[in-house]
Design an enzyme around this catalytic site. Structure first.
Site, PDB file in Angstrom:
ATOM      1  N   ARG A 169      -0.013  59.332 -49.280  1.00  0.00           N
ATOM      2  CA  ARG A 169       0.587  59.899 -50.490  1.00  0.00           C
ATOM      3  C   ARG A 169      -0.478  60.189 -51.549  1.00  0.00           C
ATOM      4  O   ARG A 169      -0.371  61.160 -52.298  1.00  0.00           O
ATOM      5  CB  ARG A 169       1.650  58.940 -51.035  1.00  0.00           C
ATOM      6  CG  ARG A 169       3.009  59.112 -50.357  1.00  0.00           C
ATOM      7  CD  ARG A 169       3.940  57.967 -50.684  1.00  0.00           C
ATOM      8  NE  ARG A 169       3.637  56.802 -49.865  1.00  0.00           N
ATOM      9  CZ  ARG A 169       4.282  55.640 -49.986  1.00  0.00           C
ATOM     10  NH1 ARG A 169       5.218  55.503 -50.899  1.00  0.00           N
ATOM     11  NH2 ARG A 169       3.982  54.633 -49.198  1.00  0.00           N
ATOM     12  N   ASP A 193      -0.828  50.159 -48.753  1.00  0.00           N
ATOM     13  CA  ASP A 193       0.024  51.301 -48.449  1.00  0.00           C
ATOM     14  C   ASP A 193      -0.180  52.398 -49.490  1.00  0.00           C
ATOM     15  O   ASP A 193      -0.412  52.106 -50.664  1.00  0.00           O
ATOM     16  CB  ASP A 193       1.487  50.851 -48.430  1.00  0.00           C
ATOM     17  CG  ASP A 193       2.391  51.848 -47.738  1.00  0.00           C
ATOM     18  OD1 ASP A 193       1.882  52.633 -46.917  1.00  0.00           O
ATOM     19  OD2 ASP A 193       3.601  51.836 -48.021  1.00  0.00           O
ATOM     20  N   GLU A 252       2.561  49.068 -34.934  1.00  0.00           N
ATOM     21  CA  GLU A 252       3.403  50.266 -34.986  1.00  0.00           C
ATOM     22  C   GLU A 252       2.609  51.522 -35.345  1.00  0.00           C
ATOM     23  O   GLU A 252       3.090  52.645 -35.161  1.00  0.00           O
ATOM     24  CB  GLU A 252       4.528  50.072 -36.009  1.00  0.00           C
ATOM     25  CG  GLU A 252       5.616  49.092 -35.597  1.00  0.00           C
ATOM     26  CD  GLU A 252       5.187  47.644 -35.760  1.00  0.00           C
ATOM     27  OE1 GLU A 252       4.313  47.374 -36.618  1.00  0.00           O
ATOM     28  OE2 GLU A 252       5.709  46.783 -35.026  1.00  0.00           O
ATOM     29  N   ASN A 253       1.394  51.344 -35.867  1.00  0.00           N
ATOM     30  CA  ASN A 253       0.599  52.507 -36.285  1.00  0.00           C
ATOM     31  C   ASN A 253       0.154  53.382 -35.130  1.00  0.00           C
ATOM     32  O   ASN A 253      -0.297  54.526 -35.351  1.00  0.00           O
ATOM     33  CB  ASN A 253      -0.624  52.057 -37.091  1.00  0.00           C
ATOM     34  CG  ASN A 253      -0.294  51.611 -38.497  1.00  0.00           C
ATOM     35  OD1 ASN A 253      -1.031  50.829 -39.107  1.00  0.00           O
ATOM     36  ND2 ASN A 253       0.832  52.075 -39.047  1.00  0.00           N
TER      37      ASN A 253
END
Length: 222
Positions: free
Chosen positions: A6, A2, A49-50
């Site tokens: 960012r 993850d 879910e992506n």
């Protein structure tokens, strides 16, 4: 894995740049895991879910997966690594499914460590599918409901032929499992790190393994 987005945002780059750097991290960590004697490394590459992400980003991720498979297959064969895929990857584009099947087939007899990629994977869906499979066996008279125990249920999961999960690492500071290996994590040690995935390197992996090594696993005992 993850923090790709960012990582890119902090550098004023498009998200795809973070995903590209994330692929490089996959290469480095896969090699480091082999060097460190890790028997099985499972990477959560694309969750069920992506698909909710923008279509352009999903397309970019699939393109990176194609390039990864093309570039890494020879090394996997040469290093005796077995590639496994868990999740409903057959829902991906036909050419990508064919590539995955080819690499999995070329490495299935390898006797070294296993690299497991979770694609279109969701643990709740995996558990639900296992429950349905066992219910069907009961319905067909193959087994009785009373015969179902933890071992039988585990045998119906996608990871049934893999060793028990020892350590779960999540990067980027998030502290949740996000629908990943929920059953398998029952007694796994969890390590959460603030390091973003593109920056997660061999040193970071060794630090996580050091944390794991210092823990006393009791499995409910004393």
């Amino acid at each position: 894995m993850d923090g790709n987005g960012r990582w890119a945002k902090a550098r004023h780059l498009p998200r795809i740049a973070g995903h590209r750097q994330g692929v490089e991290a996959v290469r480095h960590i896969s090699r480091a895991a082999r060097d460190l004697g890790i028997e099985v490394l499972t990477l959560y590459a694309f969750s069920s879910e992506n698909w909710r992400r923008p279509q352009e980003e999903v397309g970019d991720l699939m393109g990176l997966l194609r390039r990864f498979l093309k570039k890494e297959v020879e090394e996997l064969v040469r290093e005796d690594v077995r590639l496994r895929v868990i999740g409903d990857y057959r829902a991906l584009a036909p050419d990508l499914v064919e590539m995955i099947d080819d690499v999995v087939g070329r490495t299935e007899r390898n006797g070294g460590p296993s690299l497991v990629i979770a694609l279109n994977y969701g643990s709740q869906a995996e558990i639900t599918a296992a429950a349905r499979a066992l219910a069907k066996r009961v319905e067909d008279g193959e087994i009785t409901a009373d015969a179902i125990d933890e071992a039988m249920f585990e045998g119906a999961l996608a990871t049934h032929d893999l060793p028990p999960l020892d350590l779960m690492i999540r990067t980027s500071g998030e502290q949740r499992l996000s629908n990943f290996l929920l059953w398998q994590s029952a007694y796994a040690e969890l390590v959460f790190t603030d390091t973003l995935w593109p920056d997660f390197d061999r040193t970071a992996l060794e630090e996580a393994l050091s944390v794991y090594a210092r823990r006393h696993r009791r499995f409910g005992g004393l």
